[in-house]
Design an enzyme around this catalytic site. Structure first.
Site, PDB file in Angstrom:
ATOM      1  N   ASP A 477       0.839  -1.194   0.000  1.00 52.33           N
ATOM      2  CA  ASP A 477       0.000   0.000   0.000  1.00 52.33           C
ATOM      3  C   ASP A 477       0.878   1.250   0.000  1.00 52.33           C
ATOM      4  OD1 ASP A 477      -2.306   1.497   0.147  1.00 52.33           O
ATOM      5  OD2 ASP A 477      -3.060   0.558   1.976  1.00 52.33           O
ATOM      6  N   ASP A 547     -10.919   1.854  -2.972  1.00 52.98           N
ATOM      7  CA  ASP A 547     -11.468   1.591  -1.641  1.00 52.98           C
ATOM      8  C   ASP A 547     -12.989   1.616  -1.660  1.00 52.98           C
ATOM      9  OD1 ASP A 547      -9.088   1.190  -0.471  1.00 52.98           O
ATOM     10  OD2 ASP A 547      -8.967   3.117   0.563  1.00 52.98           O
TER      11      ASP A 547
HETATM   12  C1  DGJ Z   1      -5.831   1.895   1.957  1.00 50.26           C
HETATM   13  C2  DGJ Z   1      -6.207   0.693   1.155  1.00 50.26           C
HETATM   14  O1  DGJ Z   1      -6.720   1.074  -0.090  1.00 50.26           O
HETATM   15  C3  DGJ Z   1      -7.201  -0.154   1.926  1.00 50.26           C
HETATM   16  O2  DGJ Z   1      -7.603  -1.240   1.168  1.00 50.26           O
HETATM   17  C4  DGJ Z   1      -6.574  -0.577   3.217  1.00 50.26           C
HETATM   18  O3  DGJ Z   1      -5.504  -1.445   2.951  1.00 50.26           O
HETATM   19  C5  DGJ Z   1      -6.100   0.629   3.999  1.00 50.26           C
HETATM   20  N1  DGJ Z   1      -5.252   1.485   3.216  1.00 50.26           N
HETATM   21  C6  DGJ Z   1      -5.358   0.204   5.228  1.00 50.26           C
HETATM   22  O4  DGJ Z   1      -4.791   1.252   5.891  1.00 50.26           O
END
Ligand code: DGJ
Length: 757
Positions: A477, A547
């Site tokens: 990430d 997300d």
């Molecule tokens: C952002 C990501 O897009 C999410 O899927 C998740 O992993 C969060 N970060 C976790 O902090």
């Protein structure tokens, strides 16, 4: 496929068998663009411009009558010698002069496709490829430019990049070095790009190209959700299946600029490359610099023809080879069920239910190292919080493995929190400007990835988890833009290299990790799809698209990304309702159907599912496992819908023997027209069995007439149809009632007298 240089050495034609690209040298020194488009048998000088005298314009030392550099089709235009349109090259010389004029020197044909040291790029793979190397030089400035053009047999794309060499004695500062510049015929075009923001990625923007400069960009340090490093110029009215498409996509994960200019005479110039803002690369005598690669794509029959080319190129010539052909595991991600509040009990319970449903991988997302249940702590140290998870990651992995699942772990390697041990020990490792408090993003600073010691630290962290064999999968990430872009490791004269060095450092870490652990699947992520670009795809075989997991919103997001990326690279999860981002309720079947044509996963608290829902999920996964071998390697298309209330996707198996079609009904509309769904890319000369209904159709019927869908009084409803090609023509009379009711009774076996291949 071949590259031809004419006997006089004045023109070169690259031909992939699908597209041609023609360059010419004028007066033995000016490299000009002549053509990019459908494959030509030969080039006889067709299309050479006839110049009109442009009053008050400039040209020097050129034998072409009436030529003016104001509208001369330079292949790689530089500023300062009479071309005032968008330049692809700007260099600051030590003597204070900022004009360079690289002139044609030589060209040669190279076998295969060279890589670009330190940067991701498409590789030759199993397809024949050839490359044209063109050398241009400005002897006085001491600048040599090596320009590379690669074509792949039968593919509708040209891969381009440039290398610069300082052959002189003075330092040069590269201020603008675009990866590609393209002169297009003076016609009307529409400008297509993908824009968005967090949780709203990859929306289409489309407008008529007009006089002046139209641009998209990222100055956020990564490719960003605001704009994908891509745009296309379309013939007006282009649809998914008709119209001409000239597209550019940059294989790079940092700041970019993509622009098109229509000059006063109607000429069109398109460019893509590293954003010149915040970029200044010091090239010492003897030094080299390579630009990222740009992919130029010509699609002659609509947006799908562009997408089919990108999908194939990225699957066969960009993604990690190990994963390009392997089936992707069905995963359960912990984020939406646990957020930061992770525990061994929850892991065990969720993994057990996931295993029961047939899932294959459990991914422990954020929270496992945090001192509390928020984003404000401990980022950077990568030590498991043993109070939350007694026994640590080893025990968590053991529990998950014990259920027969693989174990995946979330990292955000590039970030560090102020309260971490790492930051206290090495404050100089973060990007910051001395005297200024660095700007926090999600309580994080960013490590200066251009530094060797930072790269070594991150490789060491990942090695300590992967080396044990406990971790089979990583979610990588990255959750904030670059600010305070200043590296303490670089002197004042090199500060302008910081942002690009960050990306080079990121690529170096990814290269070291993926080389050491080629069997570990990595999912790229950046607050969803904020760094979903071809540069990352070279290292990570799949990317979390957004997300926003709401099925309705996902139809737009996944549709947008499907313009460029093969669906297997696009992460799509079934989540709970009401959806956590939108509060919307959609049927579980719809959530699955929307995700299933992409890279299917689940991201929900399975303990909140009823027995019936768990059974449904198990059924979905069993169905998916039976199909993914051909669906994940298949040809994805966006089909034309009869109106905007529907969205239609299809996947054709690689051997073209079967085709899955998904029709998404946004809203139930009692007053809607009886739309027909025409499916392209079938074989019109054969027949197909729709396996759900047992109905047989001619490919020509499906392509020309189209099928209808039953009346279902439900918003957000997904219909699916599975067509199997028949080798014998046995067409019973079509009874539309039978067809409609048959669709509702899914799962019928094909009639026994039909031979399926
Ligand atoms: C952002 C990501 O897009 C999410 O899927 C998740 O992993 C969060 N970060 C976790 O902090």
């Amino acid at each position: 496929m071949n590259i031809y240089i004419d006997e006089a050495g004045q023109s070169a034609r690259l031909d992939s068998g699908t597209v041609s690209y023609v360059l010419e040298v004028v007066d033995g020194k000016y490299l000009v663009h002549r053509y990019f488009g459908p494959s030509l048998r030969r080039w006889h000088g067709c299309g050479t411009p006839v110049y009109y005298k442009r009053a008050y314009s400039t040209a020097h030392d050129c034998s072409v009558p009436n030529v003016s550099f104001d509208d001369f089709p330079f292949e790689y235009p530089a500023r300062g010698r009479g071309d005032f349109r968008i330049p692809s090259l700007q260099v600051q010389r030590q003597d204070g002069i900022s004009v360079v004029e690289p002139l044609f020197k030589s060209w040669r044909v190279l076998e295969g496709k060279p890589g670009i040291p330190g940067l991701p790029s498409v590789f030759q793979g199993d397809t024949d490829a050839a490359t044209l190397e063109v050398i241009c030089e400005d002897k006085q400035a001491g600048l040599r430019v090596y320009m590379y053009y690669s074509v792949f047999e039968g593919m509708n794309m040209v891969a381009r990049h440039q290398c610069f060499e300082n052959t002189g004695t003075q330092t040069l500062v590269l201020e603008n070095v675009q990866s590609a510049s393209l002169e297009l015929p003076a016609r009307s075009y529409e400008f297509l790009s993908l824009y968005g923001t967090h949780a709203k990625e990859a929306n289409r923007s489309r407008f008529a190209l007009h006089s002046g400069i139209q641009k998209i960009e990222s100055v956020r340090g990564s490719s960003s959700p605001q704009h994908q490093p891509f745009f296309a110029l379309l013939s007006p009215g282009t649809t998914e299946t008709s119209g001409e498409v000239y597209a550019m996509h940059l294989v790079y994960s940092g700041n970019f600029l993509a622009q098109a200019e229509v000059d006063s005479f109607g000429n069109v110039r398109a460019q893509i490359g590293i954003h010149p803002e915040g970029f200044a690369w010091r090239l010492e005598p003897g030094g080299h610099f390579a630009t990222p690669e740009a992919i130029l794509n010509y699609g002659g029959s609509g947006l799908n023809s562009m997408s089919h080319g990108f999908h194939r190129l990225y699957r066969e010539h960009l993604m990690p080879r190990h994963f390009a052909e392997t089936m992707r595991p069905v995963l359960l991600n912990s984020w939406e069920s646990m957020y930061y509040d992770v525990s061994m009990d929850k892991i065990e319970t969720q993994a057990a239910l996931a295993a029961r449903a047939g899932m294959e991988l459990f991914v422990l997302d954020d929270g496992w190292f945090r001192a509390d249940n928020s984003s404000s702590s401990s980022m950077g140290d990568w030590q498991c919080n043993l109070e939350k998870l007694p026994g640590g990651i080893r025990r968590a992995a053991g529990i998950v493995h014990g259920k027969g699942l693989k174990f995946g772990l979330w990292f955000e390697p590039e970030a560090v929190c102020k309260n971490s041990l790492l930051y206290r020990k090495h404050p100089e490792w973060v990007l910051h400007i001395p005297g200024y408090e660095p700007v926090e993003g999600r309580h994080e600073y960013l490590l200066d990835l251009g530094r060797q010691e930072v790269q070594d630290y991150l490789v060491g962290v990942l090695d300590s988890y992967l080396g044990s064999g406990d971790v089979d999968y990583i979610k990588w990430d990255m959750n904030r833009p670059l600010t305070d872009v200043c590296s303490l490791a670089l002197g004042p004269e090199q500060k302008g290299e910081t942002a690009h060095r960050y990306i080079l450092g990121l690529y170096e870490v990814l290269h070291r990790v993926t080389s050491a652990y080629p069997g570990v699947l990595i999912e790229g992520c950046s607050s969803g799809g904020a760094r979903f670009d071809p540069g990352m795809l070279y290292y990570v075989a799949q990317n979390w698209a957004s997300d926003n997991t709401d099925a309705f919103d996902r139809t737009v997001i996944q549709d947008g990304f499907s313009l460029l990326y093969p669906p297997v690279a696009i992460g799509a999860h079934v989540s709970i309702t009401p959806n956590h981002q939108t509060g919307r309720y959609t049927p579980l079947d719809t959530r699955y159907q929307i995700a299933r044509l992409f890279n299917l996963g689940y991201e929900l608290d399975l303990t909140k599912c009823s027995e019936e829902e768990l059974e449904m999920i198990a059924g979905q996964i069993a169905e998916h496992k039976g199909e993914r071998a051909w669906m994940q390697g298949g040809i994805f298309s966006r089909q034309e819908a009869p109106n905007r209330n529907y969205m239609v996707w299809s996947v054709m198996g690689p051997d073209r023997s079967q085709c899955q079609v998904m029709v998404f009904q946004k809203f139930y509309d009692p007053l809607c027209c009886h739309g027909r769904f025409r499916i392209q890319y079938l074989d019109p000369d054969t027949s197909y069995l729709e396996t759900g209904s047992g109905q047989i159709y001619g490919g020509d019927e499906l392509m020309q007439i189209g099928f209808t869908v039953p009346l279902v009084k439900e918003d957000f409803h997904a219909f699916t149809f599975h067509f199997r090609r028949l080798d014998t023509e046995k067409m019973p009379p079509v009874n539309s009632n039978q067809f409609r009711s048959g669709i509702l009774k899914r799962g019928l076996n094909p009639p026994p007298d039909c031979v399926i291949f």
